[in-house]
Design a protein around this motif. Structure first.
Motif, PDB file in Angstrom:
ATOM      1  N   PRO A 175       0.845  -1.204   0.000  1.00 18.91           N
ATOM      2  CA  PRO A 175       0.000   0.000   0.000  1.00 18.91           C
ATOM      3  C   PRO A 175       0.875   1.246   0.000  1.00 18.91           C
ATOM      4  O   PRO A 175       2.029   1.201   0.438  1.00 18.91           O
ATOM      5  CB  PRO A 175      -0.789  -0.120   1.299  1.00 18.91           C
ATOM      6  CG  PRO A 175       0.006  -1.033   2.167  1.00 18.91           C
ATOM      7  CD  PRO A 175       0.757  -1.949   1.245  1.00 18.91           C
TER       8      PRO A 175
ATOM      9  N   TRP B 123      -0.604   8.459  -0.323  1.00 20.43           N
ATOM     10  CA  TRP B 123      -2.013   8.749  -0.030  1.00 20.43           C
ATOM     11  C   TRP B 123      -2.327  10.219  -0.243  1.00 20.43           C
ATOM     12  O   TRP B 123      -3.410  10.568  -0.719  1.00 20.43           O
ATOM     13  CB  TRP B 123      -2.382   8.315   1.385  1.00 20.43           C
ATOM     14  CG  TRP B 123      -2.550   6.842   1.508  1.00 20.43           C
ATOM     15  CD1 TRP B 123      -1.778   5.989   2.238  1.00 20.43           C
ATOM     16  CD2 TRP B 123      -3.520   6.021   0.855  1.00 20.43           C
ATOM     17  NE1 TRP B 123      -2.214   4.704   2.089  1.00 20.43           N
ATOM     18  CE2 TRP B 123      -3.294   4.688   1.242  1.00 20.43           C
ATOM     19  CE3 TRP B 123      -4.570   6.285  -0.023  1.00 20.43           C
ATOM     20  CZ2 TRP B 123      -4.074   3.634   0.788  1.00 20.43           C
ATOM     21  CZ3 TRP B 123      -5.342   5.233  -0.486  1.00 20.43           C
ATOM     22  CH2 TRP B 123      -5.090   3.923  -0.079  1.00 20.43           C
TER      23      TRP B 123
ATOM     24  N   ALA C 297       2.483   7.536   3.325  1.00 23.61           N
ATOM     25  CA  ALA C 297       1.719   8.774   3.553  1.00 23.61           C
ATOM     26  C   ALA C 297       1.785   9.703   2.352  1.00 23.61           C
ATOM     27  O   ALA C 297       0.781  10.302   1.959  1.00 23.61           O
ATOM     28  CB  ALA C 297       2.246   9.476   4.804  1.00 23.61           C
TER      29      ALA C 297
ATOM     30  N   ILE D  91      -2.666  10.670  -3.954  1.00 27.31           N
ATOM     31  CA  ILE D  91      -3.929  10.100  -4.426  1.00 27.31           C
ATOM     32  C   ILE D  91      -5.100  11.019  -4.070  1.00 27.31           C
ATOM     33  O   ILE D  91      -5.975  11.290  -4.897  1.00 27.31           O
ATOM     34  CB  ILE D  91      -4.135   8.692  -3.838  1.00 27.31           C
ATOM     35  CG1 ILE D  91      -3.119   7.721  -4.432  1.00 27.31           C
ATOM     36  CG2 ILE D  91      -5.561   8.197  -4.077  1.00 27.31           C
ATOM     37  CD1 ILE D  91      -3.040   6.394  -3.702  1.00 27.31           C
ATOM     38  N   GLY D  92      -5.121  11.510  -2.838  1.00 28.25           N
ATOM     39  CA  GLY D  92      -6.205  12.389  -2.398  1.00 28.25           C
ATOM     40  C   GLY D  92      -6.260  13.686  -3.180  1.00 28.25           C
ATOM     41  O   GLY D  92      -7.334  14.143  -3.586  1.00 28.25           O
TER      42      GLY D  92
END
Length: 85
Positions: free
Chosen positions: A5, A11, A8, A14-15
């Motif tokens: 995965p 993510w 930080a 991606i956000g």
């Protein structure tokens, strides 16, 4: 080979990408939003300032700093386990 995965930073990337796509899709799907000053201001803040600030903050830190923090957390956890014995 296993798929890990994202960390930080991943993510955050991606956000930010999803927020940007959402603003563009809403603008394309609802043409009335193009004339709405509130939506234009919100879109400018999300796509411009928010992304610039968040991405610069996330990627300005060194990757080594995060790895060092992970190693320190492992050391603290090992110490805590040793104290319990």
């Amino acid at each position: 080979m296993s798929i890990r995965p994202p960390d930080a930073r991943g993510w955050i990337g991606i956000g930010v990408f999803c927020l940007t796509v959402m603003v563009f899709v809403m603008t394309a799907a609802i043409p009335e939003l193009r004339n709405n000053e509130y939506f234009k201001t919100l879109g400018t803040l999300v796509v411009g300032a928010f992304i610039k600030d968040v991405v610069s903050w996330a990627y300005a830190a060194t990757k080594g700093g995060g790895e060092l923090a992970d190693r320190n957390a492992e050391i603290v956890a090992q110490k805590a386990q040793g104290d319990q014995k």
